[in-house]
Scaffold this active site. Structure first.
Site, PDB file in Angstrom:
ATOM      1  CD  GLU A 137      -2.145   4.436   2.708  1.00 29.43           C
ATOM      2  OE1 GLU A 137      -3.318   4.820   2.723  1.00 29.43           O
ATOM      3  OE2 GLU A 137      -1.771   3.431   2.052  1.00 29.43           O
ATOM      4  CB  CYS A 178      -6.642  -0.308   5.213  1.00 31.11           C
ATOM      5  SG  CYS A 178      -4.920  -0.865   5.078  1.00 31.11           S
ATOM      6  CB  CYS A 228      -2.087   1.933   6.024  1.00 27.76           C
ATOM      7  SG  CYS A 228      -1.747   1.045   4.482  1.00 27.76           S
ATOM      8  CG  HIS A 256      -1.965  -0.992   1.242  1.00 28.67           C
ATOM      9  ND1 HIS A 256      -3.119  -0.833   1.974  1.00 28.67           N
ATOM     10  CD2 HIS A 256      -2.092  -2.184   0.604  1.00 28.67           C
ATOM     11  CE1 HIS A 256      -3.909  -1.875   1.796  1.00 28.67           C
ATOM     12  NE2 HIS A 256      -3.299  -2.719   0.975  1.00 28.67           N
TER      13      HIS A 256
END
Length: 151
Positions: free
Chosen positions: A54, A82, A85, A52
């Protein structure tokens, strides 16, 4: 740079995910007003469920600083992080998270959960939401509409 300027940079980074089929999410790590890391989603590109934007940006920031602690850092993301993260932000001791679009299905900084403010965890951080939220949401809607029409 103000939060809107930073979000525009994150939105530009998010666009880099589209050519390799990833959801266009971009993230930055900022320390003392300087962007030290900028990444986009790479799950499809790398076949890595943890890739991801992040997480990748925090990894790069830690490498840049030579430490796993990001106490003085702000994480900027085009989409509400999410649970993975947000948990990484807690573990990295991020000072603040700024995000654009809410994630009503999986958002972990206010929409579904709020890991950044959970007093049971070792660290909490400030959250600023809805920074250019409409623009970030529209970019995601456009991506998914194009994906559906391609099927």
């Amino acid at each position: 740079m103000d939060p809107e300027d930073l979000m525009r940079l994150a939105m530009a980074e998010a666009e880099l995910a589209i050519p390799h089929g990833d959801v266009p999410v971009g993230a930055l790590v900022v320390v003392e007003g300087e962007v030290i890391a900028s990444r986009h989603n790479e799950r499809q590109l790398t076949s890595d469920p943890t890739a991801h934007a992040e997480v990748l940006a925090m990894r790069d920031a830690c490498e840049h600083l030579g430490t796993w602690r990001l106490d003085d850092a702000t994480l900027v993301s085009t989409l509400e992080p999410c649970a993975m993260c947000a948990g990484a932000a807690v573990n990295a001791r991020i000072q603040k998270v700024v995000f654009g679009a809410p994630d009503l299905e999986a958002g972990a900084l206010g929409s579904v959960y709020h890991l950044g403010a959970d007093p049971r965890l070792r660290h909490t951080f400030e959250v600023q939401h809805n920074v250019l939220g409409n623009e970030c949401t529209e970019n995601l809607k456009t991506f998914f509409a194009a994906l559906r029409s391609a099927d």
